[in-house]
Design a protein around this motif. Sequence first.
Motif, short mmCIF file in Angstrom:
data_model
loop_
_atom_site.label_atom_id
_atom_site.label_comp_id
_atom_site.label_asym_id
_atom_site.label_seq_id
_atom_site.Cartn_x
_atom_site.Cartn_y
_atom_site.Cartn_z
N CYS A 53 41.60 38.45 42.89
CA CYS A 53 40.94 39.68 42.44
C CYS A 53 39.44 39.45 42.20
O CYS A 53 38.64 40.37 42.29
N GLU A 85 45.67 37.49 37.03
CA GLU A 85 46.87 38.10 36.47
C GLU A 85 48.13 37.65 37.20
O GLU A 85 49.21 37.57 36.63
N GLU A 86 47.98 37.36 38.49
CA GLU A 86 49.18 37.13 39.28
C GLU A 86 49.70 35.69 39.17
O GLU A 86 50.88 35.46 39.05
N CYS A 121 39.42 40.90 37.45
CA CYS A 121 40.83 40.98 37.10
C CYS A 121 40.98 41.20 35.59
O CYS A 121 40.11 40.83 34.79
N ASP A 122 42.13 41.75 35.24
CA ASP A 122 42.35 42.37 33.91
C ASP A 122 41.63 41.73 32.72
O ASP A 122 40.97 42.40 31.96
N ARG A 147 40.57 46.71 45.42
CA ARG A 147 40.86 46.36 46.82
C ARG A 147 41.16 47.61 47.66
O ARG A 147 41.56 48.65 47.12
N ALA A 193 40.38 44.01 42.89
CA ALA A 193 41.33 44.31 41.81
C ALA A 193 42.35 45.35 42.26
O ALA A 193 42.17 46.02 43.28
N CYS A 194 43.38 45.50 41.47
CA CYS A 194 44.42 46.50 41.74
C CYS A 194 43.77 47.88 41.87
O CYS A 194 42.85 48.21 41.13
N ALA A 200 42.56 46.42 35.13
CA ALA A 200 41.25 46.04 35.67
C ALA A 200 40.37 47.27 35.87
O ALA A 200 39.21 47.29 35.43
#
Length: 577
Positions: A53, A85-86, A121-122, A147, A193-194, A200
């Motif tokens: 991310c 995060e992942e 990321c978060d 993303r 990021a998501c 995020a």
Amino acid sequence: MRSPLRSRRWFAGDDEVALANRAAVRSLGIELKTDEDRPVIGIANSASDLNPCNHGLTALAEAVKRGIWAAGGIPLEFPTISLGEELMKPSAMLYRNLMAMDVEECLRAHPLDGVVLLGNCDKTIPAQLMAAASADLPAIQVSGGTRRPGVFRGRRLAGPTDLWRFWEQRRAGELDDETWAAAEACLGCSLGACNSMGTAATMSLLTEALGMMLPGTGAITADDPRRAEAAEASGRRIVELVAGDVRPSSILTPAAFDNAIAVLAAIGGSTNAVIHLCAIAGRRGIELPLARFAELGRRVPMIVDVEPSGHALIDAFDAAGALPAVQAEIAEHLHLGVRTVGTAPLAEVLAGAAGRSAGGVIRPRADALFASGGIAVARGSLAPDGAIMKVSAASPALLRLRGRAVVFRGYEDLQARIDDPDLDVTPESVLVIAGCGPIGVPGMPEWGMAPIPRKLARQGVRDMARVTDGRMSGTSFGTVLLHAAPEAAAGGPIGLLRDGDVIDWDIPAGRADVLLSDDELAARRATAEPYRSPHLRGWPRLYQEHVMQAPDGCDLDFLRAPTPAHLRFVEPVVGRS
Ligand code: FES
């Protein structure tokens, strides 16, 4: 008149220390004069292969440098730890405070006059803001953007919101192996990021709402050239912020946090943001009780139609006018006189955005998705210090209920028994996932959105009531009462529950109870096994000994600012190392 640049303490003068410091920078090809008056700007870069991310941040750092050079500053980029995060277990949240310390101490120890914070990321943006709030050097945040959505069989995917949906379908026996494998290739299709309103994206927008990011830049997607432009503009701007001695303490005020809470309600943002805002505020000695979230949340309508509470993705939100259009729509709930890192007053920014929200992804107030904000606060004998629920992503029929508890203690217990065909559970049960709090794991992972028991999923049950002392992903959905405090490991009632106990809640009324007498709870507490940590060394031990509960932002007690004296950033002695 401006006070002398902080970096002069390292570089000015004729002694051997100043000479050695200048020579160190000269080895990078940068010559500093003894009478130099150019600010030295740090670029805190959290890019890492371990955190896709944030991978694009290194390219953005180059754009930031261009801006700093152009404005007459000297950029010095430095790496920090990165919280993905992942891949990071048990949870990146365990390391948020460590990253905040990393960034704060890098700022303290080095000859920096200001800093550009590169996160995405978060947990990386909250950690950087916590550090900036504590260090109180001029700072500006740049995020990496979301993303590009993958397209799966003609549908744009919200990652990982759609991952949770695919997993539910898979558990219900509705998704074959081929589809499951094809979805994998599509969910991880680009860097950034998501792309739904997860933590995020929420934190990027709330940073803008707090005034710590250039207006209108929080929702630009990762592959949009405007993101590099925003990074370069931030590089130019930080030099001006140093020249004007504009510090986070003049931006991160109670009014700014009110603005962020109002925006959180309007965008249907992540529940994790409640913890992060409390933590950032705590670094400035500002109390943000859950009651403030409840109060503002009741007043501000949710007007953003983005996954997981709505339908669109962040790129469409950006095209619809992004945060300024939201702020213009809820302007009556905002403090417009706040200071920001931007050049124009907030009222002027919003005047330019007014009226852009007609219909579509950002709705007019009169056509809100939800009359009140997306997050509700509840307390009672189940959570005496409070708990929260993302009501905008919950089932309305489950917001008032009375149901029997089915209790799981920790993730492994949940994994072992949730699909047991003999599990005594019905669609009316309340799943209790205890032992997932800040101390208990440690790190308060996103284990709260427990899956629907397979035997119920196969009957078509898609949501049921759950309560946890852990968190849930900002990209997730479902009727989950989160962050129940105190947590089980701190002696909270959630750790005393047994199968069959009756849970009774009315979330719109702010109430969450377990129907047990005080005597019964006291008797259970007297015989309960105290939590014993297996962590006897390193960061987890320090964390467990000092982490505060969710309503206090899960910060470490010695990093908050209980008194003005604790706000003071003690400068290092600049002498021989
Ligand atoms: Fe990094 Fe969602 S996993 S932003």
